[in-house]
Design an enzyme around this catalytic site. Structure first.
Site, PDB file in Angstrom:
ATOM      1  N   LYS A 150      -9.580 -15.317 -17.711  1.00 58.15           N
ATOM      2  CA  LYS A 150     -10.560 -16.021 -18.543  1.00 58.15           C
ATOM      3  C   LYS A 150     -11.921 -15.358 -18.392  1.00 58.15           C
ATOM      4  CE  LYS A 150     -13.320 -18.145 -15.418  1.00 58.15           C
ATOM      5  NZ  LYS A 150     -14.784 -18.053 -15.322  1.00 58.15           N
ATOM      6  N   PRO A 163      -8.152  -8.434 -11.477  1.00 61.55           N
ATOM      7  CA  PRO A 163      -8.849  -8.166 -10.216  1.00 61.55           C
ATOM      8  C   PRO A 163      -9.063  -9.454  -9.407  1.00 61.55           C
ATOM      9  CG  PRO A 163      -9.938  -7.036 -12.019  1.00 61.55           C
ATOM     10  CD  PRO A 163      -8.908  -7.928 -12.645  1.00 61.55           C
ATOM     11  N   ALA A 183     -13.032 -12.003  -8.760  1.00 60.53           N
ATOM     12  CA  ALA A 183     -13.748 -11.278  -9.814  1.00 60.53           C
ATOM     13  C   ALA A 183     -14.487 -12.173 -10.805  1.00 60.53           C
ATOM     14  CB  ALA A 183     -12.756 -10.403 -10.583  1.00 60.53           C
ATOM     15  N   LEU A 194     -12.784 -14.095 -12.879  1.00 66.01           N
ATOM     16  CA  LEU A 194     -11.881 -14.094 -14.027  1.00 66.01           C
ATOM     17  C   LEU A 194     -10.772 -15.137 -13.900  1.00 66.01           C
ATOM     18  CD1 LEU A 194     -11.545 -10.210 -14.440  1.00 66.01           C
ATOM     19  CD2 LEU A 194     -12.989 -11.757 -15.792  1.00 66.01           C
ATOM     20  N   ASP A 212     -10.808 -24.530 -12.303  1.00 64.27           N
ATOM     21  CA  ASP A 212     -10.451 -23.739 -13.487  1.00 64.27           C
ATOM     22  C   ASP A 212      -8.988 -23.915 -13.900  1.00 64.27           C
ATOM     23  OD1 ASP A 212     -12.937 -22.607 -13.997  1.00 64.27           O
ATOM     24  OD2 ASP A 212     -12.566 -20.868 -12.708  1.00 64.27           O
TER      25      ASP A 212
END
Length: 292
Positions: free
Chosen positions: A10, A94, A97, A99, A136
């Protein structure tokens, strides 16, 4: 029995902190979407009741500290299932990160086990379970485009971004999300991104307006801690990205690029400054997650 799931990364098109809560967390308002960079989660039924996990990356824990392992354990507790499973994580996103790689792995594990164990739970029910794993995870269960509020678990779906390319670049040093939020002072934020402007741009499928509406209040905090992030952002602008922003608490910086040819040129230019660089498509919607 066996099944596989995709776990997409994301990015935050916007990230705003509204206030610090009594529990120490911040009330956030974010526009989040997904990109075409995936981990792969392979789930295999095994005899007994154990949960086993291994990963292609030595940078992630391969025991109960892994969010995918935690997802399997909590799902079993919630449903009363006593089946064993082996979880294999093929890591492409990664680590540490910004993400949501770990959260997406957990969400993909929930979706996959729901199918493997024939539980019949809805995505909404899986997202509620995911909220107990990490902030998340509910977003990653849906893997669409959404406004996320609260700690990130209160979701409102919105239109996906227009088609474009995204260059992702992660500096070598990881970032502690807790450290970044610990240094954030909400009363000192100079400019808050506008969620309404971003949503309007997405509804109109106006890429230029999407780029103009991007913003992340954590960016100055992380940049003050890690100069490499600001240097990488400058390089990405210099090499031709149309809009550049740090994702989440960092350190990954992403650039929006309309065309593949330019995205690949930027990747080649950045490789001298950063080892982990990717050119991927904007995704924004949940595609069929079953892998062949």
């Amino acid at each position: 029995m066996y099944t596989s799931e995709k776990a997409p990364a994301k990015i935050n098109l916007t990230l705003d902190a509204l206030r610090k809560r009594p529990d120490g967390y911040h009330d956030l308002e974010m526009v989040m979407t997904t990109v075409d960079l995936y981990d792969r989660i392979d789930l295999t039924s095994i005899d007994g009741t154990s949960i086993q996990l291994d990963s292609s990356s030595g940078l992630v824990p391969q025991d109960e500290r892994n969010l995918a392992y935690l997802a399997a354990r909590i799902l079993r507790e919630k449903t009363g299932v006593r089946k064993g499973v082996h979880i294999r994580i093929e890591k492409n996103i990664p680590v540490a990160a910004g993400l949501a790689g770990g959260s997406s792995d957990a969400a993909a594990t929930l979706r996959g086990l729901n199918r493997l164990w024939k539980l019949g739970l809805s995505l909404e029910e899986l997202a509620q379970i995911g909220a107990e794993i990490g902030s998340d995870v509910p977003f990653c269960v849906y893997s669409n485009t959404a406004i996320a509020r609260g700690r990130g678990e209160v979701l409102e779906p919105i239109p996906a971004p227009p088609k474009c390319w995204v260059v992702l670049a992660k500096p070598s040093q990881g970032i502690s999300t807790a450290d970044v939020f610990g240094r954030l002072r909400v009363d000192q934020i100079e400019q808050h991104p506008s969620t309404s402007h971003m949503v309007d741009a997405l509804k109109k499928q106006d890429l230029k307006a999407v780029i103009g509406s991007m913003g992340n209040v954590l960016e100055p905090v992380t940049m003050a801690m890690h100069k490499e992030v600001s240097r990488l952002k400058e390089k990405m602008h210099l090499f031709g990205a149309s809009g550049v922003l740090m994702s989440g608490s960092g350190p990954t910086v992403f650039g929006i690029v309309p065309k593949e040819s330019r995205a690949k040129r930027i990747v080649n230019s950045l490789k001298g400054f950063c080892e982990q660089v990717y050119a991927v498509r904007m995704l924004g919607v949940h595609r069929s997650s079953l892998l062949d």
